[in-house]
Every structure is written in C-alpha cells, then in structure tokens.
Design an enzyme around this catalytic site. Structure first.
Site, PDB file in Angstrom:
ATOM      1  N   GLY A  13       0.827  -1.191   0.000  1.00 39.39           N
ATOM      2  CA  GLY A  13       0.000   0.000   0.000  1.00 39.39           C
ATOM      3  C   GLY A  13       0.865   1.245   0.000  1.00 39.39           C
ATOM      4  N   CYS A  14       0.258   2.344  -0.381  1.00 43.18           N
ATOM      5  CA  CYS A  14       1.036   3.580  -0.469  1.00 43.18           C
ATOM      6  C   CYS A  14       1.512   4.016   0.913  1.00 43.18           C
ATOM      7  CB  CYS A  14       0.229   4.670  -1.159  1.00 43.18           C
ATOM      8  SG  CYS A  14      -1.417   4.933  -0.477  1.00 43.18           S
TER       9      CYS A  14
END
Lengths: 331, 331, 331, 331
Positions: free
Chosen positions: C145-146
């Site tokens: 995920g970012c």
C-alpha cells in the site's frame, strides 16, 4: 559529446534547463552559474531536479570553455553575456527577450536600450516548428517567450492560410510564469483561490506575437491579455480570430491536422486542451473550433510554460544546433 | 416577518440560499426541500452553513404556505414548480434559466420545450442594477445566470452609450459553478493544476447576455467562452469590446464611475479585479481599460458565482420584492 | 522482450502502470483492460499518459498470453484474477491488498473473506528495499500500500535497531489516493482549501504496517491516521517514535544513511522532505530528527502515492522479477 | 461607543483585526498603523476587507487616545508598545507571544530577552473558554497562538479529567499562518502541491501549550510538529493522547459534549472536522475518537488560523473586556 553550461541557473527556467542538460544523454553539463545563490548546490535549491552541481559566480574566462550555453538572464542583462560568449565561440540559446525582436527599434520601444544591436541579424527565432532549418545553422537562438510559443503555434495555420483579420488572445498562466522572485504578487495567499489579469493593456509579449504572425502573412495588431491562475505550471491561450471577409469556407481542423502532421511536439486535439495534459512535456496541444453564429474561429493552445515555453524548447533548439535527434532528452 | 422556503436546497446555490435566508433578520425560513437528500439535515451536508433544518421531500400542499420562495431546480424542472407556487400565491425567485429569456422560441432553441410559456411575460429579469423598479413589483423573478450577471454588469455602461460594435467574452469560473454532482469533470484530480475551456462554441448563457445587451442598445452577436479554473468560488469575465467606428473619444472609466456611483454592490476599480476581492460577497468589481494600440476597450468583471452569481442576488431580489433594505442579510 | 498486460487500467494506478510499461524499453505492453471503460482508448481517458491503446474487457483466454501482468483490481476482486493468471503461468504484481497480509485471518478481520488463501504463502511482499532477493524469484508479488511503503521505509532502520517501543503515524495524502471514483468526497469543492482525517481509528493499512515492523523486530501496535490534503499526488508520513527505554544513545541520522547508502530509490535528507521533491518519481525521501525534550524520534517520509506508492514500485518489482536493471523505465 | 486602534495593521492578522473592528457595531475604529506601508489605504492592500482607512506611522502621542487596542507586532517588538499603551491607559489585546508565557524565563529560553517583564503578572491568557472571567477585568490580554488555541481547546476536557499521560500533536496549517512576508517559503510555487513539516523539533508554540495543559492538570512534555499545507486559511491539530494507566474507562465524547455545552464558539462533531467547516468563523470544531486497539484517544480540532487563531479571538476578548456580548461582530 558537446559540453554545455547554463548561465543564470537559479531561476525556474534556468534550473530546469540545467536539469534537462544534466540528464541529457548527449550533452555534458559542465557549469551552472548564479549570482546571489552562488556557492549553493542546485539540488539544495531544487531538490526535485536532483542536479548535484554547485552554482558558481559567472566568470567568462572560466566558464566559456563550452560548446553550448543556455543563458537565463533577465531581459537587458542577457544581451551582453550572449555577446561575450559569442566572441569566445560558444553557441547560445538565450531565454530572454533580447534577441527575439528582429527590429531593434521595436525592442527599445517595449523594453529598454539594447546593448548588442549588432547581434540581432545573426539571431534566429527559436520556434522549431517555424524555423527548424535556420536553427540548425544558428549560433544565437532567441528562445521564444512562453505566451508567444503557445499563441504562434495556435495561430500559424490560420495565418499562413491568410485567414486572420483580427485576433484577441486571452492567456492564462500558472504562477511559475512570474518567476522565482518572492513578491506580494507571488505569495501563496495572493494567488490561491484567485484569478486576475495583469499587464493590461500592453504586455511585452505582444510585439513578439505580432512579428511572427506578420512573418506568416497576418499583419495584424493583436489584443493580448494574460491572467494569473492558481496553479504552478501550465499556460493556455484562448485565441478568438475574426476571419478575413473574402475568405472561402474551410475545414479548419483539417488545416491544423495537415500543418502539424509531422511535428513531434504539436498535438491537434478534438476537444479544448487542459494544461494538465501537457504538464512537464515539450508538447503544445491545440484545438480549433468554428463559432458558426459569429463566424469566428476559436483556437486553444496549451503548453507547460517552463518546458515548451522555456527550458525544454531551449534543449530542442540545442539538439537541432548540434545535429542531435530533436527530441533527445526531452521526450 | 415574511415566511420563506428554498426548494432544491441540497445543491450549492440552493444550500447557500437557505443559509442566507436562515441568517436573514427579516425572513423566516420555514422549509427547505430536496429530492435525493430528503431526510438529512442541511448542517450535515454543509457543516459550514450551520443551518440546523432538515431537508424534506417537496410537497406543494405542505410547503406552499409561505410568502416567498427561492427555487433552485434544474432547467426545465423549475418552470413547473414555479407555476404551481404562483397558483398558490407564493412570490418566487427562480435560479434556473426557465424565465430568463423573454422569447420562448429562443429558450426552446437553446434549452428544451418550455413547460410554462404563459408565465414568461410576468417574469422580471432579476438583475437589480438594471431592473430594480420592476423587481419591486414582481411575483416571478428570473435570477440571472452567473456569467450573465458579471458580463452584463461589465458591459452595460458601454452598451448604453451605444459604443459596442462587437464583443468577445472570455470567462473563467471556479469549480462550484459546475454544481454539486460528482463527475469525472469535477473530481479534484481533474480540476487541480488544470484549466480548460468548455461549452465551446455554444454555451447556453450566450442568448441571455445578448438579450440584455440588446435591451441596453447593443444588438450584437457575442462570442462567449467559459473556462474551468482550479478554485472553488469566483468568476471573472474578460470582455474585449470593439467600439463602434463612428463613436467619439470618451473617458470610459468616467462612464463607469457615473453609471455605478449609487450602486451598493458594484465597485469600479482602477486595476484588474481578482476574484478573491469579491469572495463571499454580493459585489461585482469591475475595471475598464482602453487598449490604445487597437482601439479596443477591455473590461474585467469579478463576482462570486455562488453569491452575486446566484444566491445572494436572489436574496437581493427578495429584499426588493418585499420592501426591505436591498442589502439586508447580504452585506 | 517479455510481454506484459495491465488488468484494471482505467483507474489511476492501473493507468499509470500502463503508461510506465508502454514507455518501458524492456517490456512489450500487449493488453490493457477495464470494465466500464472497455472500448475507450487510454489516451482519451488520460491524455497526459499518451498511451494509444484501447481498453478491452478482460478475457482470460485472450489476455493471459503474457509473461507479466500488473493487476489493479479492487481488494477482494483481485485475488481471483491473480489465481487465474497464475494457473496460466503469468507472473503477477498485484496492486491490491489481497496478498499483502501473510496471515489470512488478519486479512479477513480487516477486509473480507479471502478467495484464494492458498496463494498467500507464495506471495512476496513487494517492497524491494526489504525483500529484493525474494522478489527476484517470485511469481506473485503483493505490491505494498502507499502508506505502508512510506511508513515502513521511514521506520525500518529504527525497527531493525530494536529501538521502537511505540509509534504514532500521522499520514497526509493527496486526493489521487482516493482513486478515480467521483464522489462527494473527491469533488473539487470538497477537497479544495480543506484538510481532514479519515479512516479513524481503524484504517486498513494498519495491519500491513504492523506486519512488516514486526518482521523487522518491532512488534508494536501502531496508531495510524491518514488525512486528505488539497493536492493531487504526494504522500507524507510523520512518524512519532517512542524509543525503547533501555536503548543506548545513537546517532539516528547515521543509522539511516548507512541503511540506505546503496538504495537507489531512498534519499536521506537533512530537512523535512516535501512531497514536491518526489513528485512523479519512484523515490522515498526521508529525514529523521531527535526531539531532545521528549526523547522521541520524529521521522518524515515522502513519496508519490501513485508512483513509489503504487505503479512505479510495481514496475520496480517487475524489473527485479525479470532480471532487468531495477530502475529501468522508472528513473 | 469605545474607540479602538489596530497597531500593525498591514499584516494578515492585523488587517483582519482592523476589518472586524471597522465593521463592529460597538467599536469605533479610529486608527490603523503600519511601518513600511504607512500612507497606503488598507482597502488598497486588502481589497476584500473593504476598510477605507489609511495606514499611519505609529505615533504614541497621536494614537493612544483610544480605549482599546489590538497590537499586531512581531514578538519582541510588541512588549514595548504594549507597555507604552498601558501607561496611557489603553486596554490592550496583544497578538504576539510576548505576554503568553507566565514565566519570563521560559519566554527568554524560547524567544529572546523580554523587554517588559514587569507587565507579565498583569497579563491574562486570552482563551475565553478557559479564562473568561479574568479576561473581563483584564487590561492586557495575551491573545493565544493559533496552534495553542486549537490544541488547548482540543485537549482541555481530557486534561481536566486527569487523563493525559502523554500527547503527540501533529498540526497542519494553511500558508497564511506564515504571515505576509514574501519569501521562498511562501511563494506559490513552493507551497502548491506540497506539504512538509517545519520548526522540527522545537516549535515555539510548544511551551505555550504545555503551560496551559499544566494549568489544567496535565503536566506533560508534548511533542508538537506543525506542517505547511497548500491552502490559505485553516488549521487542524491531530492530537494523539496516551491515557494515564490508572484511569477508568470513560465516554470521551460525553466529556467533550458536557465541557463545551455552553460554549458559543466550540462545536463537538461526530466525524473528524475539516477546516472548510470553520473557514472565516470564530469556531473551533472538535471530534474525539477512541482507538480501542492501542487505548489511545485521538482528538482533532479545526480552526481558522486568522480568525479564532488570531483576529476574531482578539475581538472576542475585547468584547469581554468592554462588557459587550461575546459574539458581537464575529458571529
């Protein structure tokens, strides 16, 4: 590999020029200079450019040992350093207005006394889509202004077709167009959630646009009005063209598609272009629309003012001057 | 104290109308309605408006017991509810386009079949600076479009003086002008760092501007092109006027100062106005400039599209209709 | 040259993945698919990406003839298509959360029932700075995920040194992190001039960060709170670390410089990084500061959420999987 | 009607103070002063404030003939003019930090030598929600800093309940918080599309927050880190509170609702507040959330840094000092 320098690399366009040449596969960026920021590393001032070179104070003896230079000095100050560099044999792309106007008297009317009038005849107007062959052989290239780049590319096909009787250009620019100087006008709080015209009614880019439209066959006095927008990079010109009355009915879009069919950095779009679509590119994206109610043509042209409007066009010019592929380092 | 309702209060202009009437010292806001958001409280949808009322589904029998209504329905849908409200004796300000065009045929050319043509003669165009007296006695007021508000106020003095031969209007608007509907076009990532024209070349506000310029004496076909900007509220029109050739030389600024000397909500500025200067106000700020090179007049007009361009102007109209001080609740 | 496909290329991260692979010198992008936008060309949806390919409706038989795939499907939907592609022998980088959590029970607690638990053991967590060797041999890479990308890179050196007793992560993201869906929450008028927290107090990226910190030696429960900012691309994590009490005094900056000395895409800065400095790059820029008054370490990490936080990191992983230079096509 | 003056009215907070007092129904704004902008009209510098008064150079003899003054001088410079005004009997709200810290030694540790230590005991900390009664009788009110206003209001109920063992405050502010000075840091191009921390790890608002938390019963060393956001007005504090271990389980939201039930300018919201919801208001909007996984309380507080964080809170204080309704002129 030709060696290169950027003089005046602390401002937005100079710094981007340095970045493009530093990353360029066919130029060796040897020097970058600045006045008040001399001594600093460029990647300190502009972390996102990632150029790990130090800015030096300009010294002709030390820095003129290059094949190519981009000069990013203010108007008036540029002409002298360009003249000095030419004496040393350096081939120059100048980002200032000093060599854009072929008529020195016009320059002096809109700017100031010109310190190197003798170089004017030698300079080539650096819009590759108009002057590609001349640029190849030039030693001094006057990089166009950002607004003229967008406006001239947007109007050239109509001008060549002899269709322009009159034109109003309403231009919109992001805040980087105002340069790096911190002023009331560039403060975030001034620009944010705002839009206003400036340079009314005599912005200095006017004669440059008129000069090139005339060279293309449209000898008109234009109305040109820029506006400041709350965005950083990007410029849009909205051109309202009154057509010559005698003209026959034409398919304007076809004219544009043909005019730019082989141009690597001009796109003809069907819908009005947004500046996001050209951000951080050397591309000018254009759409043309006929207003049947009034008979006017409406043309929109979008560029990135720091790229096609300045630094990447300068590199495009250098590529041409040094016999490199035109898009090297900027595609 | 007159009672009031806002029908269609879930959109931006309806919600702001509700807020202004809720805070208004001389109106009693009794009902606010909405379709898909019925049941919600307005201060849940719009916390910053702080209106602690619930949106209800519109019910003519229940909600027509008011003296005054602002209708904020889509074009086409508004006419019918306005007609229904008129039958019950409610005095209405309509934010839609349905009663702005006095010629039903023009409406139907630009919009759609009109469901209440019989009401057109009764409706007054709600630009107080032009129709103040008629508005006082009106039962149906057609609130002007946002772009027409700015454009007509910017051009009226020149139109009245018989000076306009032709006009190009380049308009710039913040994203709230596109309404509350969540679409690709209103997504933050689409609008941010962008600008583009839309509605080219036939935006529906064109005939409304032409109608009012003609009423003022300038029977011209205009070119009108709006652009979407990365800001929320604010609208700027840049008007490029070709003057009638026979006209004598005049001091345009003096004409504007005189025309608007007694107008509480029009400012004549010396420099091009920014939209920040009118944000969240009922004010239109105008500057006029002569371009001596081309003989054109350039006029800029800035408003807040949600305020003077919609909701606060609606309240200004209601104030007039109900004999209240014109600026009550909007100054 | 390995062939590639991007499945789910109409969203922001899928479209950027397609652009990076289309421009990549060592991959042949053969297919891009989408559901509701099937039939459209990608350069119509995203003019600035300039990918002249048409989006097709996904068809396993037709589209699984590639060596490599990036899957950009929503959580839950991704696992099945990844399983299908693996059966056909395609090596996959999955942008969803479906294979990030090694413990299926944790996934199901935070997300939903997992449709392909059997693939979990095979998947490698695609943070090259932590799992470079495993990624080289992997057939399924779960792209982080970012927020976890920025948070884990920001905390890894302290975690490895056994220094973390507790950590609060306050994260700030641009609006592209919310995806392309047009909603009230992503409307320009909602985001502009605003900032607010969301996903409080249980954002789904929490267990992913905890999993990796634990793997590095810091078995802590974190507090993680994201905020939405009025910018399009960019993500900053501000990490407030309470140190383990027994620890000896160390030079944190030295630890970071050493940890990332050979990492091509991690920069250790002296001052708090801004997201502008990593915009449109695969770089994570980090600074670490000791607060002597409280004994806390404060670490900032900045990435571009669409690049290092998604698409360019996916390409970095593909480069590793196919034995290419790690930075090919993303430097 | 008490007469008033604003000294230092050319900056953002001073100018807004002048606007609020100029429009105030119960104060007569007699003087506004500035140093470098003396001679200009305020409505030239700030058209949207519409204050048609001229800025004068400060002259104690000429300008001290007022009942009330707001002093908006830089830290250090304010103390002297406040002392001078007190000698002439003017009651003062000071926007600087000079009288906020009750312990002169702490002031001198974080700021500089204090030029008027003798006035410290007389000054009241101007947060009406904490010191309403003392403010009524005060002659010198030290208007709180913007971050402390939001932070203290967000934490006061927990502090009073003895629940705070430790707190991390991650603050986010719009660019107007940096003041009107045009610098590299406030240039539009620097701030736009960016976010970064500053003042790490020792921002000067830290001791002010600690002083007031201690007065409320929470004698803790806080970690306070501000960030600059791309918006003009608005401030959000995200407070991560580690609870005292011995404490019993409580309903935090109930504590907040009770604490602020009678406060006209504090709202307790259910969801994390956005700064848009308090823009151009004197309101602090707060939400409190329990993170069950970690046991932490997370509290968000949103204000407009120029309003409740400075100018409108100053007017709120003046209203109290002069026996006026607390919300007069700022509701």
């Amino acid at each position: 590999m030709p060696s290169a320098a950027v003089f005046g690399a602390a401002g937005y366009t100079g710094a981007l020029s340095a970045k493009l040449l530093y990353d360029h596969p066919a130029f060796d960026l040897r020097w970058i200079t600045a006045r008040s920021d001399a001594g600093q590393r460029l990647d300190h001032l502009y972390p996102h450019h990632r150029v790990p070179l130090a800015l030096e104070e300009f010294d002709l003896d030390r820095h003129a040992d290059v094949d190519a230079a981009i000069v990013a000095y203010p108007h008036g100050a540029a002409a002298e350093v360009v003249a000095d560099l030419r004496e040393r044999g350096v081939r120059v792309v100048d980002l200032s207005a000093d060599f854009r106007l072929r008529d020195g008297a016009v320059y002096e009317e809109w700017y100031r006394p010109h310190p190197a009038l003798e170089l004017l005849p030698e300079a080539v107007y650096g819009l590759p889509e108009l002057y590609r062959e001349q640029i190849r052989g030039a030693d001094v290239v006057a990089n166009p202004g950002c607004y003229p780049t967008a406006a001239i590319l947007s109007l050239a096909p109509l001008a060549r077709a002899g269709m322009i009787a009159d034109v109003v250009i309403d231009a919109k620019s992001g805040a980087s167009g105002a340069g790096r100087a911190a002023t009331d006008a560039t403060h975030f709080v001034t620009v944010d959630e705002n839009v206003n015209a400036y340079g009314v009614p005599r912005h200095r880019h006017t004669p440059e646009i008129e000069q090139e439209l005339a060279a293309l066959g449209a000898d008109v006095r234009i109305t040109f009005t820029p506006h400041l927008l709350p965005l950083d990079q990007g410029e849009l010109v909205s051109c309202y063209v009154t057509l010559n009355p005698g003209g026959e009915r034409v398919d304007a879009r076809a004219i544009y598609l043909e005019a730019y069919a082989d141009e690597p950095f001009v796109e003809v779009a069907e819908t009005p272009p947004g500046v996001r679509s050209v951000r951080e590119t050397n591309i000018c994206r254009i759409s043309v629309h006929e207003d049947e109610r009034t008979g006017r043509m409406i043309v929109f042209g979008a560029i990135d003012n720091l790229w096609k409007g300045a630094a990447s066009q300068a590199v495009q010019n250098l590529n041409l001057m040094f016999g490199l592929p035109e898009g090297e380092g900027i595609s």
